[in-house]
Structures are given as structure tokens and as C-alpha cells.
Design a protein around this motif. Structure first.
Motif, PDB file in Angstrom:
ATOM      1  N   GLU A  46       0.819  -1.258  -0.098  1.00  0.00           N
ATOM      2  CA  GLU A  46      -0.053  -0.033  -0.040  1.00  0.00           C
ATOM      3  C   GLU A  46       1.039   1.278  -0.040  1.00  0.00           C
ATOM      4  OE1 GLU A  46      -3.473  -1.103   3.101  1.00  0.00           O
ATOM      5  OE2 GLU A  46      -1.651  -2.416   2.822  1.00  0.00           O
ATOM      6  N   LEU A  47       1.721   1.235   0.713  1.00  0.00           N
ATOM      7  CA  LEU A  47       2.799   2.349   0.614  1.00  0.00           C
ATOM      8  C   LEU A  47       3.484   2.452  -0.627  1.00  0.00           C
ATOM      9  CD1 LEU A  47       4.466   2.072   4.333  1.00  0.00           C
ATOM     10  CD2 LEU A  47       2.768   3.550   3.652  1.00  0.00           C
ATOM     11  N   LEU A  48       4.094   1.343  -1.227  1.00  0.00           N
ATOM     12  CA  LEU A  48       4.647   1.739  -2.515  1.00  0.00           C
ATOM     13  C   LEU A  48       3.630   2.148  -3.411  1.00  0.00           C
ATOM     14  CD1 LEU A  48       6.188  -1.735  -2.949  1.00  0.00           C
ATOM     15  CD2 LEU A  48       7.443   0.120  -2.486  1.00  0.00           C
ATOM     16  N   MET A  49       2.373   1.939  -3.377  1.00  0.00           N
ATOM     17  CA  MET A  49       1.341   2.258  -4.299  1.00  0.00           C
ATOM     18  C   MET A  49       1.163   3.746  -4.225  1.00  0.00           C
ATOM     19  SD  MET A  49      -1.701  -0.458  -5.100  1.00  0.00           S
ATOM     20  CE  MET A  49      -1.905  -0.777  -3.097  1.00  0.00           C
ATOM     21  N   ASP A  50       1.083   4.241  -3.066  1.00  0.00           N
ATOM     22  CA  ASP A  50       0.873   5.514  -2.602  1.00  0.00           C
ATOM     23  C   ASP A  50       2.124   6.493  -3.217  1.00  0.00           C
ATOM     24  OD1 ASP A  50      -0.699   7.670  -0.936  1.00  0.00           O
ATOM     25  OD2 ASP A  50       1.028   7.746   0.066  1.00  0.00           O
ATOM     26  N   GLU A  51       3.197   5.842  -2.992  1.00  0.00           N
ATOM     27  CA  GLU A  51       4.706   6.611  -3.274  1.00  0.00           C
ATOM     28  C   GLU A  51       4.781   6.502  -4.705  1.00  0.00           C
ATOM     29  OE1 GLU A  51       7.125   7.927  -1.497  1.00  0.00           O
ATOM     30  OE2 GLU A  51       5.934   7.949   0.367  1.00  0.00           O
ATOM     31  N   GLY A  52       3.913   5.754  -5.614  1.00  0.00           N
ATOM     32  CA  GLY A  52       4.133   5.657  -7.224  1.00  0.00           C
ATOM     33  C   GLY A  52       5.442   4.785  -7.421  1.00  0.00           C
ATOM     34  N   MET A  53       5.729   3.777  -6.595  1.00  0.00           N
ATOM     35  CA  MET A  53       6.947   3.264  -6.784  1.00  0.00           C
ATOM     36  C   MET A  53       6.598   1.622  -7.262  1.00  0.00           C
ATOM     37  SD  MET A  53       8.817   3.850  -3.221  1.00  0.00           S
ATOM     38  CE  MET A  53      10.411   2.732  -3.576  1.00  0.00           C
ATOM     39  N   ASP A  54       7.174   1.221  -8.312  1.00  0.00           N
ATOM     40  CA  ASP A  54       6.751  -0.047  -8.897  1.00  0.00           C
ATOM     41  C   ASP A  54       7.583  -1.189  -8.454  1.00  0.00           C
ATOM     42  OD1 ASP A  54       9.336   0.457  -9.950  1.00  0.00           O
ATOM     43  OD2 ASP A  54       8.505   0.668 -12.161  1.00  0.00           O
ATOM     44  N   GLN A  55       8.417  -1.246  -7.404  1.00  0.00           N
ATOM     45  CA  GLN A  55       8.932  -2.362  -6.879  1.00  0.00           C
ATOM     46  C   GLN A  55       7.894  -3.777  -6.519  1.00  0.00           C
ATOM     47  OE1 GLN A  55      10.137   0.284  -6.085  1.00  0.00           O
ATOM     48  NE2 GLN A  55      12.268   0.414  -5.889  1.00  0.00           N
ATOM     49  N   ILE A  56       8.281  -4.879  -6.595  1.00  0.00           N
ATOM     50  CA  ILE A  56       7.375  -6.132  -6.356  1.00  0.00           C
ATOM     51  C   ILE A  56       7.990  -6.543  -5.094  1.00  0.00           C
ATOM     52  CG2 ILE A  56       6.524  -8.301  -6.696  1.00  0.00           C
ATOM     53  CD1 ILE A  56       6.514  -7.371  -9.879  1.00  0.00           C
ATOM     54  N   ILE A  57       7.076  -6.512  -3.908  1.00  0.00           N
ATOM     55  CA  ILE A  57       7.919  -7.020  -2.709  1.00  0.00           C
ATOM     56  C   ILE A  57       6.817  -7.903  -2.117  1.00  0.00           C
ATOM     57  CG2 ILE A  57       8.466  -6.282  -0.355  1.00  0.00           C
ATOM     58  CD1 ILE A  57       9.481  -3.482  -1.464  1.00  0.00           C
ATOM     59  N   TYR A  58       7.420  -9.169  -1.651  1.00  0.00           N
ATOM     60  CA  TYR A  58       6.584 -10.105  -0.970  1.00  0.00           C
ATOM     61  C   TYR A  58       6.920  -9.989   0.594  1.00  0.00           C
ATOM     62  CZ  TYR A  58       5.955 -12.020  -5.853  1.00  0.00           C
ATOM     63  OH  TYR A  58       5.682 -11.931  -7.092  1.00  0.00           O
ATOM     64  N   ASN A  59       5.852  -9.972   1.305  1.00  0.00           N
ATOM     65  CA  ASN A  59       5.959 -10.038   2.834  1.00  0.00           C
ATOM     66  C   ASN A  59       5.560 -11.358   3.305  1.00  0.00           C
ATOM     67  OD1 ASN A  59       5.560  -9.569   5.562  1.00  0.00           O
ATOM     68  ND2 ASN A  59       4.992  -7.362   5.074  1.00  0.00           N
ATOM     69  N   ARG A  60       6.557 -11.878   3.986  1.00  0.00           N
ATOM     70  CA  ARG A  60       6.525 -13.396   4.715  1.00  0.00           C
ATOM     71  C   ARG A  60       6.610 -13.103   5.954  1.00  0.00           C
ATOM     72  NH1 ARG A  60       4.092 -13.731   0.601  1.00  0.00           N
ATOM     73  NH2 ARG A  60       4.456 -14.897  -1.122  1.00  0.00           N
ATOM     74  N   GLY A  61       6.209 -12.301   6.795  1.00  0.00           N
ATOM     75  CA  GLY A  61       6.396 -11.977   8.176  1.00  0.00           C
ATOM     76  C   GLY A  61       5.421 -13.143   9.016  1.00  0.00           C
ATOM     77  N   VAL A  62       5.806 -13.215  10.012  1.00  0.00           N
ATOM     78  CA  VAL A  62       4.761 -14.004  10.940  1.00  0.00           C
ATOM     79  C   VAL A  62       4.962 -13.620  12.210  1.00  0.00           C
ATOM     80  CG1 VAL A  62       4.078 -16.211  11.867  1.00  0.00           C
ATOM     81  CG2 VAL A  62       4.917 -15.983   9.375  1.00  0.00           C
ATOM     82  N   GLY A  63       3.663 -13.025  12.676  1.00  0.00           N
ATOM     83  CA  GLY A  63       3.500 -12.666  14.196  1.00  0.00           C
ATOM     84  C   GLY A  63       3.881 -13.601  15.257  1.00  0.00           C
ATOM     85  N   GLY A  64       4.739 -13.065  16.240  1.00  0.00           N
ATOM     86  CA  GLY A  64       5.125 -14.065  17.445  1.00  0.00           C
ATOM     87  C   GLY A  64       6.270 -14.817  17.086  1.00  0.00           C
ATOM     88  N   PHE A  65       6.760 -14.906  15.880  1.00  0.00           N
ATOM     89  CA  PHE A  65       7.979 -15.747  15.532  1.00  0.00           C
ATOM     90  C   PHE A  65       9.421 -15.463  16.172  1.00  0.00           C
ATOM     91  CE2 PHE A  65       7.230 -18.605  11.524  1.00  0.00           C
ATOM     92  CZ  PHE A  65       6.385 -19.264  12.009  1.00  0.00           C
ATOM     93  N   THR A  66      10.058 -16.124  16.544  1.00  0.00           N
ATOM     94  CA  THR A  66      11.441 -16.135  16.844  1.00  0.00           C
ATOM     95  C   THR A  66      12.468 -16.617  15.883  1.00  0.00           C
ATOM     96  OG1 THR A  66      11.540 -18.337  18.053  1.00  0.00           O
ATOM     97  CG2 THR A  66      10.690 -16.637  19.346  1.00  0.00           C
ATOM     98  N   THR A  67      13.586 -16.427  16.018  1.00  0.00           N
ATOM     99  CA  THR A  67      14.591 -16.758  15.081  1.00  0.00           C
ATOM    100  C   THR A  67      14.834 -18.348  15.073  1.00  0.00           C
ATOM    101  OG1 THR A  67      16.195 -16.722  16.987  1.00  0.00           O
ATOM    102  CG2 THR A  67      16.360 -14.912  15.306  1.00  0.00           C
ATOM    103  N   ALA A  68      14.259 -18.976  15.944  1.00  0.00           N
ATOM    104  CA  ALA A  68      14.033 -20.516  16.093  1.00  0.00           C
ATOM    105  C   ALA A  68      12.896 -20.776  15.214  1.00  0.00           C
ATOM    106  CB  ALA A  68      13.911 -20.971  17.296  1.00  0.00           C
ATOM    107  N   ASP A  69      11.795 -20.084  15.328  1.00  0.00           N
ATOM    108  CA  ASP A  69      10.837 -20.368  14.450  1.00  0.00           C
ATOM    109  C   ASP A  69      10.913 -20.084  12.732  1.00  0.00           C
ATOM    110  OD1 ASP A  69       8.732 -20.865  16.672  1.00  0.00           O
ATOM    111  OD2 ASP A  69       8.580 -18.867  16.869  1.00  0.00           O
ATOM    112  N   MET A  70      11.754 -19.034  12.681  1.00  0.00           N
ATOM    113  CA  MET A  70      12.356 -19.005  11.460  1.00  0.00           C
ATOM    114  C   MET A  70      13.040 -19.969  10.554  1.00  0.00           C
ATOM    115  SD  MET A  70      14.084 -15.705   9.341  1.00  0.00           S
ATOM    116  CE  MET A  70      12.494 -14.688   9.118  1.00  0.00           C
ATOM    117  N   LEU A  71      13.829 -20.526  11.409  1.00  0.00           N
ATOM    118  CA  LEU A  71      14.646 -21.860  10.963  1.00  0.00           C
ATOM    119  C   LEU A  71      14.002 -22.680  10.884  1.00  0.00           C
ATOM    120  CD1 LEU A  71      17.739 -21.505  13.589  1.00  0.00           C
ATOM    121  CD2 LEU A  71      17.874 -21.541  11.031  1.00  0.00           C
TER     122      LEU A  71
END
Length: 220
Positions: free
Chosen positions: A46-71
Motif C-alpha cells: 500500500e505504501l509503494l502504491m501511494d509513493e508511485g513505486m513499482d517494486q514487487i515486494i513479497y511480505n512473509r512475516g509471521v507475528g510471534g515468530f522467533t529466530t528458532a521459528d524462522m529456522l
């Protein structure tokens, strides 16, 4: 495991399952944002669209995750999109563990973080990796009256977070990654996360993330 923890684990697994399917249609060689809730809540598209930026960004964050969870879930959180650039914000939930000393949680977090980076370097050797600084917090602002809130600033506070950032910057240098201090403009005159940016002292609204995006623009 209590009822709340069980619900949280179920919700996290549903997100991982969703990402696994989304990764099958993701365009390879684009930009990836990954980490815990501080990344998941980043309304980057949404911020990219508002800024008129054309990068493609995928978000793969997960709430509550630790470094062990990411591993444990690194296929879905990192490798599934085969990105050309990775921006990581992971570790604040490790730091937020109030049952142990800050020194102990930081030490274990750095070990896991290095394992994450090692896997990325081995499997995606041409990918640029950007390790983002942990955001400041506001210990006095809008804290909800819950058991979680009573513990949220024991270790995750504005005295310890700069120490963690310095350690992560050192790790970035060791691993040949880029460390980005994205915090310029987030703090008030006392060094706390600005009141108008924060939901409950830790997480941010879109106006806070707009500041972070400005700091990220040279690297996108």
C-alpha cells in the motif's frame, strides 16, 4: 500449552500454509520482506502504491515468530520466493522473552540468526541480504492491561535494543550482509518511539512504517 498459545500456534501455521501456496505463484528474483510481526505488519504494498513505486515486494512475516521459528519455517519464509534481495527483521520476540536474562536471550538469538544467514548464503549466494535494525519502543504509551503487556518491556526496552542492534550489525559484517539503521525519524526527543506511530508501545501504524520506508528507499 494454554488456550491462547494454542490459538497463536494455529494462526501461525495457517500463515505458513498460506505462504507455501503463494510462493508457487510468486515471481522469482523480486524483493522479500521477512521476519516477525514487525515485518508482517509492514503495509509495504500500500505504501509503494501511494509513493508511485513499482517494486514487487513479497511480505512473509509471521507475528510471534522467533529466530528458532524462522529456522523451522525457512522454506516458506525465505526460499520459496527465490528473491534477489531479502530484508529481515527477526529477533525481537527472542529479546522479549522475560523469563531469561537479556544477555542469554541475545546470545541464543545471534546463534540462530547466524544459522539463518548461513543457509541463505549457501542456497542463495547471489542474493543481497539486508538486516534491519530493531525499532525503538515506547514503554509508557498505550500499554494494554494484559499478562503479556506486563512482560513486554522487561528485556525489549530502549536500553537493550541499541545493544542488540550493535550485535546484529557486527553479525552482518561477519556474514557479508548489509545492516540498515532504519530508525531515523522514529524517535521523540527522549529517544522513545513517537506516540503517534505506535499501537501499544511496540508495534507501529502505517505512519511509522512510512518513515521506515523512506529510510529503506536507497536499498530497494
Amino acid at each position: 500449552m494454554d488456550l491462547i498459545q494454542g490459538f497463536m500456534k494455529k494462526e501461525q501455521q495457517e500463515k505458513i500454509d498460506k505462504y507455501r501456496i503463494l510462493n508457487k505463484i510468486a515471481r522469482k528474483g523480486k524483493i522479500l520482506f521477512t521476519g516477525s510481526s514487525l515485518m508482517e505488519h509492514f503495509p509495504i504494498n500500500e505504501l509503494l502504491m501511494d509513493e508511485g513505486m513499482d517494486q514487487i515486494i513479497y511480505n512473509r512475516g509471521v507475528g510471534g515468530f522467533t529466530t528458532a521459528d524462522m529456522l523451522e519455517n525457512i522454506e516458506e519464509q525465505v526460499f520459496g520466493t527465490e528473491p534477489s534481495k531479502i530484508f529481515i527483521n527477526i529477533g525481537t520476540n527472542d529479546i522479549g522473552d522475560a523469563s531469561r536474562s537479556f544477555e542469554d536471550v541475545l546470545s541464543d538469538m545471534l546463534v540462530n540468526y547466524e544459522k539463518i544467514l548461513t543457509q541463505i548464503k549457501e542456497r542463495l549466494p547471489e542474493t543481497q541480504v539486508y538486516m534491519m535494525a530493531y525499532y525503538p519502543v515506547n514503554e509508557s504509551d498505550k500499554k494494554p492491561d494484559t499478562a503479556w503487556a506486563a512482560q513486554m518491556f522487561v528485556n525489549r526496552n530502549n536500553e537493550n535494543l541499541p545493544v542488540a542492534n550493535a550485535a546484529v550489525e557486527k553479525l552482518a559484517d561477519k556474514m557479508g550482509c548489509h545492516f540498515i539503521n532504519v530508525n531515523d525519524g522514529l524517535c521523540d526527543e527522549s529517544g522513545k518511539l513517537k506516540k503517534e506511530f505506535t499501537v501499544e508501545g511496540v508495534h507501529m501504524y502505517a505512519n511509522g512504517y512510512r518513515v521506515v520506508l523512506e529510510n529503506l528507499k536507497p536499498y530497494l
